[in-house]
Design a protein around this motif. Structure first.
Motif, PDB file in Angstrom:
ATOM      1  N   GLU A  78       4.137  18.352  -4.901  1.00 49.97           N
ATOM      2  CA  GLU A  78       4.386  18.863  -3.556  1.00 49.97           C
ATOM      3  C   GLU A  78       5.767  18.427  -3.053  1.00 49.97           C
ATOM      4  O   GLU A  78       6.401  19.122  -2.281  1.00 49.97           O
ATOM      5  CB  GLU A  78       3.286  18.424  -2.584  1.00 49.97           C
ATOM      6  N   ASN A 113       2.407  17.026   2.827  1.00 54.05           N
ATOM      7  CA  ASN A 113       3.503  16.259   2.224  1.00 54.05           C
ATOM      8  C   ASN A 113       2.982  15.111   1.373  1.00 54.05           C
ATOM      9  O   ASN A 113       1.839  14.677   1.545  1.00 54.05           O
ATOM     10  CB  ASN A 113       4.408  15.697   3.327  1.00 54.05           C
ATOM     11  N   VAL A 147       0.517  11.419   2.365  1.00 61.22           N
ATOM     12  CA  VAL A 147      -0.372  11.533   3.536  1.00 61.22           C
ATOM     13  C   VAL A 147      -1.814  11.120   3.237  1.00 61.22           C
ATOM     14  O   VAL A 147      -2.599  10.900   4.162  1.00 61.22           O
ATOM     15  CB  VAL A 147      -0.354  12.964   4.127  1.00 61.22           C
ATOM     16  N   GLY A 148      -2.154  11.035   1.945  1.00 60.98           N
ATOM     17  CA  GLY A 148      -3.487  10.573   1.575  1.00 60.98           C
ATOM     18  C   GLY A 148      -4.373  11.610   0.900  1.00 60.98           C
ATOM     19  O   GLY A 148      -5.593  11.445   0.837  1.00 60.98           O
TER      20      GLY A 148
HETATM   21  P1  GDP Z   1      -0.832  11.806  -1.446  1.00 57.87           P
HETATM   22  O1  GDP Z   1       0.579  11.681  -1.895  1.00 57.87           O
HETATM   23  O2  GDP Z   1      -0.955  12.739  -0.288  1.00 57.87           O
HETATM   24  O3  GDP Z   1      -1.778  12.124  -2.551  1.00 57.87           O
HETATM   25  O4  GDP Z   1      -1.237  10.367  -0.845  1.00 57.87           O
HETATM   26  P2  GDP Z   1      -2.032   9.168  -1.563  1.00 57.87           P
HETATM   27  O5  GDP Z   1      -3.482   9.468  -1.624  1.00 57.87           O
HETATM   28  O6  GDP Z   1      -1.350   8.829  -2.831  1.00 57.87           O
HETATM   29  O7  GDP Z   1      -1.850   8.018  -0.469  1.00 57.87           O
HETATM   30  C1  GDP Z   1      -0.584   7.514  -0.115  1.00 57.87           C
HETATM   31  C2  GDP Z   1      -0.753   6.102   0.431  1.00 57.87           C
HETATM   32  O8  GDP Z   1      -1.457   6.126   1.670  1.00 57.87           O
HETATM   33  C3  GDP Z   1      -1.555   5.197  -0.504  1.00 57.87           C
HETATM   34  O9  GDP Z   1      -0.987   3.916  -0.488  1.00 57.87           O
HETATM   35  C4  GDP Z   1      -2.933   5.173   0.139  1.00 57.87           C
HETATM   36  O10 GDP Z   1      -3.626   3.990  -0.144  1.00 57.87           O
HETATM   37  C5  GDP Z   1      -2.586   5.268   1.618  1.00 57.87           C
HETATM   38  N1  GDP Z   1      -3.661   5.857   2.439  1.00 57.87           N
HETATM   39  C6  GDP Z   1      -4.371   6.967   2.189  1.00 57.87           C
HETATM   40  N2  GDP Z   1      -5.258   7.206   3.177  1.00 57.87           N
HETATM   41  C7  GDP Z   1      -5.107   6.220   4.081  1.00 57.87           C
HETATM   42  C8  GDP Z   1      -5.737   5.914   5.339  1.00 57.87           C
HETATM   43  O11 GDP Z   1      -6.640   6.590   5.848  1.00 57.87           O
HETATM   44  N3  GDP Z   1      -5.277   4.796   5.998  1.00 57.87           N
HETATM   45  C9  GDP Z   1      -4.292   4.009   5.494  1.00 57.87           C
HETATM   46  N4  GDP Z   1      -3.936   2.934   6.215  1.00 57.87           N
HETATM   47  N5  GDP Z   1      -3.686   4.259   4.317  1.00 57.87           N
HETATM   48  C10 GDP Z   1      -4.087   5.356   3.617  1.00 57.87           C
END
Ligand code: GDP
Ligand code: MG
Length: 168
Positions: free
Chosen positions: A65, A13, A16-17
Motif C-alpha cells: 500500500e 495507509n 494503521v493496524g
Molecule cells: P498495517 O501496516 O496497516 O498492516 O499496520 P500493522 O498491523 O503492521 O500495525 C502497525 C503498528 O501499529 C504495529 O506496531 C502494531 O502493533 C500497532 N497497532 C496496531 N493496532 C493498534 C492499536 O489498536 N493500538 C496501538 N496502540 N497500536 C496498534
C-alpha cells in the motif's frame, strides 16, 4: 455448512493496524511486530449471524500500500471493505477518501465501514471526533472506532459487514 462466504478487503495507509486487525480477529493475538514471526496474507474466521454460518475471508496487503501498487487481484470479488486510519496519523485520515475511491473503482458499491483504529491512544489524537463523523457522513459509511491492541470493537466491524452482505 457455510451458506455465505464474504471476501473483505482491508485498506488504508501503512502502519494503521490492518495486519494487526486481521491477526486479532482471526487468531485472537496482538503482537507489536507479528510480520517477523508470522507471514500470512490470507486468514478467515467463521461466525454465526441469525443462525446462519458465515465465513469471513480477510486479505492482507503485504505492505505494498505504501507504493500505491495494490493489485487488481487483491480487490477482485471483494464483497465488503474496511477503510482504516489511525487516531495518531493525520495523513492516514486524510487518505480515507482516496482509499474509498480505489475500492469503488475496483469493486463498485460494496458495504464499507470506516475504522478509526488505535482508540487506546486517544490522548494523542490528531483528528477530532467531529471531523471523523463529518467524513463518515460525507462518504456515507458507518464509522466504528477500534483498538486492535485492547480488542475493542474489532468483531463488530466484521459482524456489521456480514449482516449488510446477508441483507443484499
Ligand atoms: P498495517 O501496516 O496497516 O498492516 O499496520 P500493522 O498491523 O503492521 O500495525 C502497525 C503498528 O501499529 C504495529 O506496531 C502494531 O502493533 C500497532 N497497532 C496496531 N493496532 C493498534 C492499536 O489498536 N493500538 C496501538 N496502540 N497500536 C496498534
Ligand atoms: Mg500490514
Amino acid at each position: 455448512d457455510i451458506e455465505l462466504a464474504i471476501k473483505v478487503v482491508i485498506v488504508g495507509n501503512g502502519g494503521v493496524g490492518k495486519s494487526s486487525m486481521i491477526q486479532r480477529y482471526c487468531k485472537g493475538i496482538f503482537t507489536k511486530d507479528y510480520k517477523k514471526t508470522i507471514g500470512v496474507d490470507f486468514l478467515e474466521r467463521q461466525i454465526e449471524i441469525d443462525g446462519e454460518d458465515v465465513r469471513i475471508m480477510l486479505w492482507d496487503t503485504a505492505g505494498q500500500e505504501e507504493f500505491d501498487c495494490i493489485t487488481k487481484a487483491y480487490y477482485r470479488g471483494a464483497q465488503a471493505s474496511v477503510l482504516v486510519f489511525s487516531t495518531t496519523d493525520r495523513a492516514s485520515f486524510e487518505a480515507v477518501k482516496d482509499w474509498k475511491r480505489k475500492v469503488e473503482n475496483e469493486c463498485n458499491e460494496i458495504p464499507t465501514v470506516i475504522v478509526q483504529n488505535k482508540i487506546d491512544l486517544i490522548e494523542q489524537a490528531v483528528v477530532s471526533a467531529d471531523e471523523v463523523e463529518t467524513l463518515a457522513r460525507q462518504l456515507n459509511c458507518r464509522l466504528i472506532r477500534t483498538s486492535v491492541k485492547e480488542d475493542i470493537n474489532v468483531a463488530s466491524v466484521f459482524r456489521y459487514l456480514a449482516t449488510k452482505c446477508q441483507q443484499l
